[in-house]
Design a protein around this motif. Structure first.
Motif, short mmCIF file in Angstrom:
data_model
loop_
_atom_site.label_atom_id
_atom_site.label_comp_id
_atom_site.label_asym_id
_atom_site.label_seq_id
_atom_site.Cartn_x
_atom_site.Cartn_y
_atom_site.Cartn_z
N THR A 6 0.80 -1.22 0.00
CA THR A 6 0.00 0.00 0.00
C THR A 6 0.84 1.27 0.00
O THR A 6 0.31 2.36 -0.22
CB THR A 6 -0.93 0.02 1.23
N SER A 7 2.14 1.13 0.24
CA SER A 7 3.00 2.32 0.36
C SER A 7 3.92 2.48 -0.85
O SER A 7 4.56 1.52 -1.29
CB SER A 7 3.85 2.23 1.63
N ARG A 8 3.98 3.71 -1.35
CA ARG A 8 4.90 4.02 -2.45
C ARG A 8 6.36 3.98 -1.99
O ARG A 8 7.27 3.92 -2.81
CB ARG A 8 4.58 5.41 -3.01
N GLU A 9 6.58 3.99 -0.67
CA GLU A 9 7.93 3.98 -0.11
C GLU A 9 8.40 2.57 0.24
O GLU A 9 9.48 2.41 0.81
CB GLU A 9 7.98 4.87 1.13
N ASN A 10 7.62 1.57 -0.10
CA ASN A 10 8.01 0.20 0.15
C ASN A 10 9.34 -0.10 -0.55
O ASN A 10 9.57 0.32 -1.69
CB ASN A 10 6.91 -0.74 -0.38
N LYS A 12 10.58 -2.76 -1.92
CA LYS A 12 10.46 -3.51 -3.17
C LYS A 12 10.00 -2.60 -4.31
O LYS A 12 10.41 -2.78 -5.47
CB LYS A 12 9.50 -4.69 -2.99
N ILE A 13 9.15 -1.64 -3.98
CA ILE A 13 8.68 -0.69 -5.00
C ILE A 13 9.82 0.23 -5.41
O ILE A 13 10.02 0.52 -6.60
CB ILE A 13 7.49 0.12 -4.48
N LYS A 14 10.60 0.69 -4.44
CA LYS A 14 11.74 1.55 -4.75
C LYS A 14 12.75 0.81 -5.63
O LYS A 14 13.32 1.38 -6.56
CB LYS A 14 12.41 2.02 -3.46
N TYR A 15 12.95 -0.47 -5.34
CA TYR A 15 13.89 -1.28 -6.13
C TYR A 15 13.40 -1.39 -7.58
O TYR A 15 14.17 -1.19 -8.52
CB TYR A 15 14.01 -2.66 -5.50
N ALA A 16 12.12 -1.71 -7.75
CA ALA A 16 11.57 -1.85 -9.10
C ALA A 16 11.63 -0.54 -9.86
O ALA A 16 11.96 -0.52 -11.06
CB ALA A 16 10.13 -2.36 -9.02
N CYS A 17 11.32 0.55 -9.19
CA CYS A 17 11.38 1.87 -9.83
C CYS A 17 12.80 2.18 -10.29
O CYS A 17 13.01 2.72 -11.39
CB CYS A 17 10.89 2.96 -8.88
N LYS A 18 13.78 1.86 -9.47
CA LYS A 18 15.17 2.14 -9.84
C LYS A 18 15.58 1.32 -11.06
O LYS A 18 16.33 1.79 -11.92
CB LYS A 18 16.09 1.84 -8.66
#
Length: 260
Positions: A6-10, A12-18
């Motif tokens: 639910t968090s944009r700061e997760n 795993k999400i940061k890793y995928a974005c990078k």
């Protein structure tokens, strides 16, 4: 049931974005990020799918997502927007392992496409797609080319990047010279001192490598010197030149039977 994020700061999400944003990070991690249900399924045919993220809407539309053999996460819409970098994402994102491709593994007598400093992602993606469509054996990319695993290139290649050996060529002229030593005919797409395409025999029993440069700079002197011949596509005087991907598509079609 997949875990919900639910968090944009997760992390795993940061890793995928990078992975989506940085070519250096993709190379370091030997992985990349792709968006879209159809694109992810196509890429999964040739690349290991490690993780998939999807929204509730995507889950309802494509229930087959839950059967994919990988780590899975259900993401909120605002998280999907961060992964996509746009306000209307498709809602499906995959993290893939980057397929290994080495120059030494390219087949003898094969058909190859070599790109020098082709920076436009759409052109690089379209050329990879065309090379796959006409059953070429590999694509060589010099420094300065758009990263074939960048999101825009992946979309333009429509998943062909997962089925086509993509080989980094730190010194393209040396790679071309090595192919020539194996009996491969290296043909530069150029105007000066070139033959019209119709005058070049498409058979090329020893194999062929089509060498295409950027629209703005063309091919370097070193790459030109490494080619045995130059070839041009005759066009009318209504236009000055063809787009790199269009010209490449014509050349790839002409030599689709080379070496076979």
């Amino acid at each position: 049931m997949p875990e919900r994020i639910t968090s944009r700061e997760n992390a795993k999400i940061k890793y995928a974005c990078k992975l989506g944003q940085s070519a250096a990070f993709r190379a370091e991690e030997n992985a990349f990020l792709a968006e879209g249900y159809k694109l992810c399924l196509e890429l999964a045919k040739g690349c290991p799918l490690k993780v998939i993220y999807y929204t509730c809407r995507a889950q309802d539309k494509w229930p087959a997502l839950q059967a994919l053999p990988c780590e899975q996460y259900l993401v909120e819409d605002h998280v999907a927007e961060k992964l996509a970098g746009v306000e209307s994402p498709q809602g499906v994102f995959g993290v893939f392992g980057r397929p290994a491709a080495r120059f030494a593994d390219l087949p003898r007598g094969g058909r190859f496409l070599a790109l020098e400093r082709v920076q436009d992602p759409g052109n690089v993606g379209a050329l990879i797609r065309s090379a796959a469509a006409f059953d070429f054996d590999g694509v060589l990319l010099s420094p300065g080319c758009a990263d074939p695993f960048a999101p825009k290139v992946l979309r333009a290649s429509m998943g062909a990047a997962g089925r086509m050996p993509l080989v980094a060529a730190p010194n393209l002229a040396d790679a071309l010279a090595e192919l020539a030593s194996r009996g491969v005919l290296c043909l530069a797409a150029a105007l000066e001192n070139s033959l019209p395409l119709g005058e070049v025999d498409p058979a090329c029993p020893g194999g062929v490598c089509l060498v295409i440069g950027s629209e703005g700079q063309g091919l370097s002197a070193a790459a030109m010197a490494a080619c045995q011949k130059a070839v041009r596509i005759p066009i009318t005087d209504r236009v000055e030149s063809l787009n790199a991907s269009v010209a490449g598509g014509v050349l790839l079609w002409h030599f689709r039977g080379a070496g076979r």
